[in-house]
Every structure is written in structure tokens, then in C-alpha cells.
Design a protein around this motif. Sequence first.
Motif, PDB file in Angstrom:
ATOM      1  N   ASP A  44      -4.047   8.209  -4.617  1.00 36.24           N
ATOM      2  CA  ASP A  44      -4.747   7.455  -3.565  1.00 36.24           C
ATOM      3  C   ASP A  44      -6.263   7.450  -3.753  1.00 36.24           C
ATOM      4  O   ASP A  44      -6.815   8.320  -4.429  1.00 36.24           O
ATOM      5  CB  ASP A  44      -4.472   8.092  -2.191  1.00 36.24           C
ATOM      6  N   ASP A  45      -6.898   6.493  -3.093  1.00 38.55           N
ATOM      7  CA  ASP A  45      -8.351   6.418  -2.880  1.00 38.55           C
ATOM      8  C   ASP A  45      -9.139   5.720  -3.975  1.00 38.55           C
ATOM      9  O   ASP A  45     -10.371   5.715  -3.931  1.00 38.55           O
ATOM     10  CB  ASP A  45      -8.968   7.808  -2.618  1.00 38.55           C
ATOM     11  N   HIS A 162      -3.581   0.715  -0.827  1.00 37.07           N
ATOM     12  CA  HIS A 162      -3.871   1.804   0.107  1.00 37.07           C
ATOM     13  C   HIS A 162      -4.390   1.220   1.427  1.00 37.07           C
ATOM     14  O   HIS A 162      -3.868   1.545   2.492  1.00 37.07           O
ATOM     15  CB  HIS A 162      -4.905   2.740  -0.538  1.00 37.07           C
ATOM     16  N   HIS A 166     -10.219   2.628   4.767  1.00 41.34           N
ATOM     17  CA  HIS A 166      -9.793   4.023   4.898  1.00 41.34           C
ATOM     18  C   HIS A 166     -10.165   4.599   6.257  1.00 41.34           C
ATOM     19  O   HIS A 166      -9.942   5.764   6.544  1.00 41.34           O
ATOM     20  CB  HIS A 166     -10.335   4.932   3.790  1.00 41.34           C
TER      21      HIS A 166
HETATM   22 ZN   LIG Z   1      -6.595   8.062   1.087  1.00 42.54          ZN
END
Ligand SMILES: [Zn+2]
Length: 441
Positions: A44-45, A162, A166
Motif C-alpha cells: 500500500d501507499d 488504494h 488517504h
Molecule cells: Zn495506506
Amino acid sequence: MKRWLEGLVAIAVVGFGLAVGMVWGRSPALVEWERARAVCIQSDDWGLCGFLPDSSAIVALDREALAPGPFPEVYWHSTLEDSAAVASLAGILATHHGRDGLPAVLQPNYILGSLEYASGPDSMATWIEHRLPDVPAGYERPGLWKAVRDARLAGVWHPELHGRWHYDPGRRKANTAGRDAVEAAASRQILVFPDSERSWELGPWRAREELRAELAGNLRIFADLFGREPRSVIAPDYVWNDADEAMWLAHDLRVIQGQRQQRMASWRGLEGRVRKVFHRTLTRWWRRDRVYLDRNCIFEPVQQIDSRGITTAAAAAVREAWARGEPAVLEAHRINFSHLDQRVPDLGRRELDRLLAGLDRDGAIFLVDGEVAGLQRRGTSWAARGTRIVLRNYTHSRRLVVLPAAARAVTARLRGQEPERAGPLVFSLAPGETRIVRGPI
Ligand SMILES: [Zn+2]
């Protein structure tokens, strides 16, 4: 009822719930995962413009004023990846191969947008929205998207979704306004803000219409960047609910990552834990229009002192997942491979290399989410892996595999061509066959 009796009943209910979860919590599968020895790496990210743009911002970092909630220490100097980070990671993945001959593949889950805080001429601040590949000042990374394309061409980089920010953009703006130290940090493009840890992107307080528009935008940004639609999604901070799933399904996003870690606002205390076990068990069996993939192996070496021990534990967790009859799904965040302190990604890559070498020896195969989901549900799968199309039949009988036109189009575009024919293709695969198609089709 007496207190102790209530306690006993609660323990019995939880025990029953856990037993049900352990027996039925696994998804129904058409594949003998013990024999398949599959590994899927979810990371992720990627694309997240945070927490800091570069080392010069460290002087403006006032942790007390930003008070984001608890973060692992290493995250404080997390940054957007650059071309070298992607290229060196891709290089390591390419040196390891599954027993099907295909290279190890990473699934970077992307955050597709960011907010830039800009002070106006009369000290009026404004927020500017960026969509990848555009980024706020300080996050420019020359050559990044060429490195990503090269990694995709090599078949070692398989992006999935994702989210957009965020965090809830409304909360970020509200929690920054009027606080001098926070505004100062924001003007240095530091992403952290007060209460950011609880300002979830898919927080249940957010307007559904706004979330729908963000998702539609995400799919456009993703398609422009990667030439295809995402097939799999992971909610930021593992926070989502049934309405979010309905939204994803409306866009044919049917593979949902990280259900075991799912957090729902209504799941609190003991009762919440019981409800979660039942929810997880029931949804896996009755929601046949989607596939939940659990992360059953943790590989986060840079977050621990004993990074070597983490790698050894991750390798053991992979073998345990196979023994339980599950595909091994590894969680490995971007923080392991991109950081302002170069020693951090050096360590992350070194440990990944070690882990993959062990998996090579164990005769693993490396899959992407779309493949795991297809095998789980139908016993067959298709995937565009770089310029190759990979078709699998893991059942005991001959099966037809339908390859959608979109899969052919993405491999053709990666080669710089337009697809030769429109429409899906049908392949007939023998029991246990894996077919890798390299030429244009
Ligand atoms: Zn994340």
C-alpha cells in the motif's frame, strides 16, 4: 443475571464465534492451495505525496503541533517514491522466479491524488488538488513514471487501487485552518495534520455523492496512468463499510483486500469483535459476487528492530498459509522501500531479496489479486503480466478461460501497439495447465 454468568455467556459466545470463524472463515475455493503454493505481495501507499516531500522539510516538522495520533516512528520520514526506488525494487523482483518461470511481482496499491497548500498574495491560503502524475511542489520525481512503465513492462509491477487522498480532505482543511504551526507545516507540504490518524478517507461521516465522484475520478486517473482498470482495492486505514463495497461493485471492482484487518465504526468492544467474526464468515460464503483476500503474512522489516527475524517469520507464515490451504498474501507497505533515510529502503530491499530467495527454493508461484480471485472462484484465471498474458486452469478437468478484450489491449499498449482484434478470446486449457502467451494476440 449474575455478573459472572454474563461473563461466562460472553466468553462462550466469543469462543463459538472464533470456532466458526476458524472453520468457515476461510473462503470457499476450487483450488488446492496447499499444492499451488501461491504468493501474492500487496503493497500500500504508492503514489502518496507524504509524509514529507524531502529532507529540507524536516526542520519544519513539529510533531507536537501536528499531533496526528500514533504512527510507527519510521513513518515520520516517509516520502513519495522516486525512479531509483522503483527501479531498484523492480530489479530485485526480476531476479526471482516462480516455478512457472514468471518473475516475482509486486502489487503497488496507489493513492492517486494529493492536496497542495499554497499561500496567496494577501496571505489567503488555498488548497490545490493534484492528480497523478501531477504532484505538489517538492514532490517532483524526474523519471518516476518511466521507471514505473519499465517495471510494468518487465511484469514485476502490477498496480491496483488504494484511494484518492488517504484521508478525508475536508478534515485536513478544517484541522489545518487557523493553527499557525500546522499551516506552516502544510506550506512545506508536510502531509501530517492533527487527528490525521482518525480522519479516514472512507469515514462513515463523508457524503456518499462525494465518495462516488472520487471513485469515478480514481478510475479515470488510474486508466490514464496504467492503461487499464484496477481489479482490486484496499481501503485506506482498512476503514470501509457495505456501502463502499456496493460502490466498488458498481464499477466491477470485485476483489477486496485486507478484510481481516477491516475496521468499522460500529464494531466496538466485545460485541463488536463477535459481530466482526460473524460478518466476515457470512460475507465470505454468501457474497458470491466478490472475493475477499486476507493478508495472512506480515512483511514489514523496517518497522521492527529485528528485521531479519521479521523476514524469517514472514517465510514461516507463508508456509503456514499453504499448510492451511490458503494462498499466502503478504502485506509489505511502501515504507519498506521508500524513505528519506536511504538506509531504510536499503534494508527493506535486502530483506525482500532474502525472503524471495527462500520462496524460490520452496517452489512458490507469484500471483496477482485477479489471478488468486479467479482461481478461488472458478479454478481458472487470466492476467496481463507485463507484455505476457497468463492463463491458468488449476482444476482437474479441461476448462475454457475467457480473456477479456481489455486484457489484450493493455499488453498491446505496453508494447506501443493497438490491439489487433477487438472482443474477448476463448482458450481451452488442460487440467493443471498454465499457458503464457508472449506474442501479440
Ligand atoms: Zn495506506
